[in-house]
Design a protein around this motif. Sequence first.
Motif, PDB file in Angstrom:
ATOM      1  N   GLY A 225     -12.759 -20.945   3.156  1.00  0.00           N
ATOM      2  CA  GLY A 225     -13.658 -19.812   3.268  1.00  0.00           C
ATOM      3  C   GLY A 225     -13.301 -18.638   2.387  1.00  0.00           C
ATOM      4  O   GLY A 225     -13.787 -17.526   2.582  1.00  0.00           O
ATOM      5  N   LEU A 226     -12.447 -18.870   1.402  1.00  0.00           N
ATOM      6  CA  LEU A 226     -12.063 -17.780   0.506  1.00  0.00           C
ATOM      7  C   LEU A 226     -13.046 -17.689  -0.653  1.00  0.00           C
ATOM      8  O   LEU A 226     -13.782 -18.633  -0.930  1.00  0.00           O
ATOM      9  CB  LEU A 226     -10.659 -18.044  -0.059  1.00  0.00           C
ATOM     10  CG  LEU A 226      -9.534 -18.218   0.945  1.00  0.00           C
ATOM     11  CD1 LEU A 226      -8.204 -18.228   0.212  1.00  0.00           C
ATOM     12  CD2 LEU A 226      -9.554 -17.080   1.965  1.00  0.00           C
ATOM     13  N   PRO A 227     -13.053 -16.534  -1.322  1.00  0.00           N
ATOM     14  CA  PRO A 227     -13.901 -16.432  -2.518  1.00  0.00           C
ATOM     15  C   PRO A 227     -13.419 -17.426  -3.560  1.00  0.00           C
ATOM     16  O   PRO A 227     -12.239 -17.761  -3.594  1.00  0.00           O
ATOM     17  CB  PRO A 227     -13.676 -14.986  -2.965  1.00  0.00           C
ATOM     18  CG  PRO A 227     -12.381 -14.562  -2.338  1.00  0.00           C
ATOM     19  CD  PRO A 227     -12.334 -15.289  -1.032  1.00  0.00           C
TER      20      PRO A 227
ATOM     21  N   ALA B  91      -1.673 -19.922   3.389  1.00  0.00           N
ATOM     22  CA  ALA B  91      -0.848 -19.790   4.603  1.00  0.00           C
ATOM     23  C   ALA B  91       0.044 -18.557   4.502  1.00  0.00           C
ATOM     24  O   ALA B  91       0.449 -17.978   5.507  1.00  0.00           O
ATOM     25  CB  ALA B  91       0.001 -21.041   4.795  1.00  0.00           C
ATOM     26  N   GLY B  92       0.333 -18.166   3.260  1.00  0.00           N
ATOM     27  CA  GLY B  92       1.173 -16.983   3.062  1.00  0.00           C
ATOM     28  C   GLY B  92       0.360 -15.697   3.152  1.00  0.00           C
ATOM     29  O   GLY B  92       0.879 -14.608   2.909  1.00  0.00           O
ATOM     30  N   GLY B  93      -0.914 -15.829   3.497  1.00  0.00           N
ATOM     31  CA  GLY B  93      -1.738 -14.649   3.696  1.00  0.00           C
ATOM     32  C   GLY B  93      -2.514 -14.175   2.480  1.00  0.00           C
ATOM     33  O   GLY B  93      -3.162 -13.139   2.506  1.00  0.00           O
ATOM     34  N   ARG B  94      -2.466 -14.910   1.412  1.00  0.00           N
ATOM     35  CA  ARG B  94      -3.180 -14.489   0.188  1.00  0.00           C
ATOM     36  C   ARG B  94      -4.621 -14.961   0.267  1.00  0.00           C
ATOM     37  O   ARG B  94      -4.899 -16.070   0.725  1.00  0.00           O
ATOM     38  CB  ARG B  94      -2.514 -15.096  -1.052  1.00  0.00           C
ATOM     39  CG  ARG B  94      -1.003 -15.035  -1.020  1.00  0.00           C
ATOM     40  CD  ARG B  94      -0.489 -13.634  -1.324  1.00  0.00           C
ATOM     41  NE  ARG B  94       0.963 -13.570  -1.083  1.00  0.00           N
ATOM     42  CZ  ARG B  94       1.755 -12.678  -1.660  1.00  0.00           C
ATOM     43  NH1 ARG B  94       1.269 -11.761  -2.482  1.00  0.00           N
ATOM     44  NH2 ARG B  94       3.043 -12.670  -1.382  1.00  0.00           N
ATOM     45  N   ARG B  95      -5.517 -14.125  -0.195  1.00  0.00           N
ATOM     46  CA  ARG B  95      -6.932 -14.486  -0.143  1.00  0.00           C
ATOM     47  C   ARG B  95      -7.595 -14.543  -1.521  1.00  0.00           C
ATOM     48  O   ARG B  95      -8.440 -15.384  -1.777  1.00  0.00           O
ATOM     49  CB  ARG B  95      -7.703 -13.504   0.740  1.00  0.00           C
ATOM     50  CG  ARG B  95      -7.279 -13.586   2.214  1.00  0.00           C
ATOM     51  CD  ARG B  95      -8.199 -12.767   3.108  1.00  0.00           C
ATOM     52  NE  ARG B  95      -9.597 -13.108   2.945  1.00  0.00           N
ATOM     53  CZ  ARG B  95     -10.181 -14.179   3.508  1.00  0.00           C
ATOM     54  NH1 ARG B  95      -9.461 -14.979   4.274  1.00  0.00           N
ATOM     55  NH2 ARG B  95     -11.452 -14.408   3.315  1.00  0.00           N
ATOM     56  N   ARG B  96      -7.204 -13.619  -2.404  1.00  0.00           N
ATOM     57  CA  ARG B  96      -7.801 -13.664  -3.748  1.00  0.00           C
ATOM     58  C   ARG B  96      -6.905 -14.519  -4.628  1.00  0.00           C
ATOM     59  O   ARG B  96      -5.874 -14.076  -5.100  1.00  0.00           O
ATOM     60  CB  ARG B  96      -7.933 -12.254  -4.326  1.00  0.00           C
ATOM     61  CG  ARG B  96      -9.358 -11.745  -4.308  1.00  0.00           C
ATOM     62  CD  ARG B  96      -9.620 -10.539  -5.181  1.00  0.00           C
ATOM     63  NE  ARG B  96      -8.470  -9.683  -5.392  1.00  0.00           N
ATOM     64  CZ  ARG B  96      -8.049  -8.763  -4.516  1.00  0.00           C
ATOM     65  NH1 ARG B  96      -8.676  -8.607  -3.359  1.00  0.00           N
ATOM     66  NH2 ARG B  96      -6.997  -8.017  -4.800  1.00  0.00           N
ATOM     67  N   LEU B  97      -7.313 -15.765  -4.851  1.00  0.00           N
ATOM     68  CA  LEU B  97      -6.489 -16.705  -5.606  1.00  0.00           C
ATOM     69  C   LEU B  97      -6.966 -16.883  -7.048  1.00  0.00           C
ATOM     70  O   LEU B  97      -8.129 -16.598  -7.357  1.00  0.00           O
ATOM     71  CB  LEU B  97      -6.492 -18.069  -4.922  1.00  0.00           C
ATOM     72  CG  LEU B  97      -6.191 -18.106  -3.417  1.00  0.00           C
ATOM     73  CD1 LEU B  97      -6.130 -19.551  -2.936  1.00  0.00           C
ATOM     74  CD2 LEU B  97      -4.877 -17.386  -3.116  1.00  0.00           C
TER      75      LEU B  97
ATOM     76  N   GLU C 177     -11.140 -26.304  -4.608  1.00  0.00           N
ATOM     77  CA  GLU C 177     -11.732 -26.932  -3.417  1.00  0.00           C
ATOM     78  C   GLU C 177     -11.121 -26.402  -2.138  1.00  0.00           C
ATOM     79  O   GLU C 177     -11.813 -25.997  -1.206  1.00  0.00           O
ATOM     80  CB  GLU C 177     -11.436 -28.438  -3.428  1.00  0.00           C
ATOM     81  CG  GLU C 177     -12.386 -29.286  -4.211  1.00  0.00           C
ATOM     82  CD  GLU C 177     -11.866 -30.727  -4.255  1.00  0.00           C
ATOM     83  OE1 GLU C 177     -12.380 -31.485  -5.075  1.00  0.00           O
ATOM     84  OE2 GLU C 177     -10.929 -31.054  -3.464  1.00  0.00           O
ATOM     85  N   ALA C 178      -9.788 -26.422  -2.107  1.00  0.00           N
ATOM     86  CA  ALA C 178      -9.089 -26.012  -0.897  1.00  0.00           C
ATOM     87  C   ALA C 178      -9.363 -24.548  -0.564  1.00  0.00           C
ATOM     88  O   ALA C 178      -9.473 -24.165   0.602  1.00  0.00           O
ATOM     89  CB  ALA C 178      -7.589 -26.252  -1.047  1.00  0.00           C
ATOM     90  N   ALA C 179      -9.462 -23.743  -1.609  1.00  0.00           N
ATOM     91  CA  ALA C 179      -9.736 -22.322  -1.378  1.00  0.00           C
ATOM     92  C   ALA C 179     -11.123 -22.149  -0.760  1.00  0.00           C
ATOM     93  O   ALA C 179     -11.311 -21.410   0.217  1.00  0.00           O
ATOM     94  CB  ALA C 179      -9.646 -21.552  -2.685  1.00  0.00           C
TER      95      ALA C 179
END
Lengths: 348, 348
Positions: free
Chosen positions: B225-227, B191-197, B219-221
Amino acid sequence: MARAKGSGLPELRATGGGRVRMEDVAAVAGVSVATVSRAFGKPDSVSPELRRRVLESAERLGFRPSVLAGSLASARARIVGVVVPSLLTSFFGMTLEALAGRLGPAGYQMMVGHHEYDLEREEALVAASLDWSPAAIVVTGATHSRATLSALARAECPVVEMWEISERPIDAAVGFSNREAGRAVARHLIAGGRRRLAFVGGAMARDLRAAARGQGFVEAALEAGLPEPRVEVLEERSSTAGGIAAFARLMDADEPPEAIAFSNDFLALGALFEAQRRGVRIPEDVALAGYGDLEFAANSTPTLTTVRPPHRAIGTAVADHLLRRFEDPGAGGEIIDLGFELVARASG
Amino acid sequence: MARAKGSGLPELRATGGGRVRMEDVAAVAGVSVATVSRAFGKPDSVSPELRRRVLESAERLGFRPSVLAGSLASARARIVGVVVPSLLTSFFGMTLEALAGRLGPAGYQMMVGHHEYDLEREEALVAASLDWSPAAIVVTGATHSRATLSALARAECPVVEMWEISERPIDAAVGFSNREAGRAVARHLIAGGRRRLAFVGGAMARDLRAAARGQGFVEAALEAGLPEPRVEVLEERSSTAGGIAAFARLMDADEPPEAIAFSNDFLALGALFEAQRRGVRIPEDVALAGYGDLEFAANSTPTLTTVRPPHRAIGTAVADHLLRRFEDPGAGGEIIDLGFELVARASG
DNA sequence: ATGAAAGCGCTAACAT
DNA sequence: ATGTTAGCGCTTTCAT
């Protein structure tokens, strides 16, 4: 709950209700209960053949001796009552783990109680422990209420006081001198060229070991001919929030200290956080020292000068001392000074 | 150790050797042992007059009932066996303190054991606890060895599993979903805009709750739809040293993550230290989230986003549940989900 | 409401 | 080396 009595037939007992007793095992193994008791308690006093048969029957029946009955009959429970101030700090956690690590394999269970540095609650915990006829009782510190003292003196088991050493312990003492630890920190800071010192103590009114460290700190400063250190006493124990508040008060004073010693690493960590916010440089602007050598002390930015108490060693030494006395009831108490270590790092 | 037997004269016993028994109190009070027993156990079933006399005599003689004998006779000991993974973290410390805080006043003692996330050691601890015929047994987590499971199922007392909830607990369960906690952290970071976790877990091979949080996080990532997040598994649990190492590895990679979640606040603290050393800005360059909401999380620079588990609430709820069942042996187990709280702060 | 007596399940003399 | 027999100090029916 029907149960076959007398010299039973060596049959397997019906499943279900009722616990398996030695009598049952004895019947199946074709021996007396005394032999079963011996096979478990003092295996060497039973012939290999019978021992095997007993153990096998026990196994088959799923027999586990009732330690309650055994304790009552032998008038000694394999319990060690341990009373600590808190379960929240890793200090006592380390000690408890070390203690349990040795006591457990020897067949002793720990009965743990905590009192938040409240001598009245300590009194209740000691009494409750004693009610179980424990094999030993371990308390923290050298200061106790009158009632605790007399209960402990009357106890028919070894009593060890840990984490502080006094000249005349109730029975045995395992620890180090907190006062000396405070002195060591002061001397270290002074050796670093600091003259205006301060000490921040958490809950010193109740945590008498923290108070002893503070006292030692002040003493050493005075002996070195320095002005009397300012002492900040916090209500809470060991919180970064407390460290932040104390650091702020100290640094906002007309003459900020050149070095600050804290009664706990978390307090010092709070100061580190606050210094970072304020742009105060550590140790250039002010030196910082903690107490505890918690894991983060070696890794903070900057790394933290601190005192490492013998947390694990205390547990191990207490356990060894007790185990020795359990073996040899003739042995008496002793005073074991494990010392401490000043760990000089970047913060001061 | 001489001792007057039979219907003794109502004199004060000589000081010294031998413990004061109910028989002695009964003699002095001029009643039967049964009455003394009742006066202590079920005061309402004794006339006020006799009760007074009994209590007074007991007081005068310094009588304390032998809980060992009482437990054996009544077939239930006022002990609660509590098995936790560790005594070093304040997580279980909080729970233990809360538990003891309610159990103690009700007359129950805690028998504590720790197993370092080793299921075999848990097995031994559970067996040792059961040998005392405890009033209840409390274990940590929902995963146990076969033997532990069957021993627990066979136990004649309430069994509660804490710190995790499963659909089908052995008896009762009090905790929260660690997996959901992991998902919540991921969603917050996303939600904070981060995509590469990335996720850093301490000792996840053994700490199954940390593993569950990691699983939920990944799972949540993926669902978003994130990598797939990179997962760093550390050998040790919860050390700043581990956090430093993992942070360094992650940030030195070709594509450093934009956000990192840790299985413990200390791990995150290490990352904070290392970021400061490297001049990596938090949260601008990379967002950080911890787990535990340890006291320092609210005060670090920057303050730490984290998950607050219901540590104290677990202890209180377990105690309340048990106390209720002790009163009403008919009551059965239940599943109590206490939830958790995502605490959003400056780090991410 | 109170007392008498039988255990609870084991250990520890004491015999053999 | 093994068995016999008292307890350990209470709680708990069962009577009264």
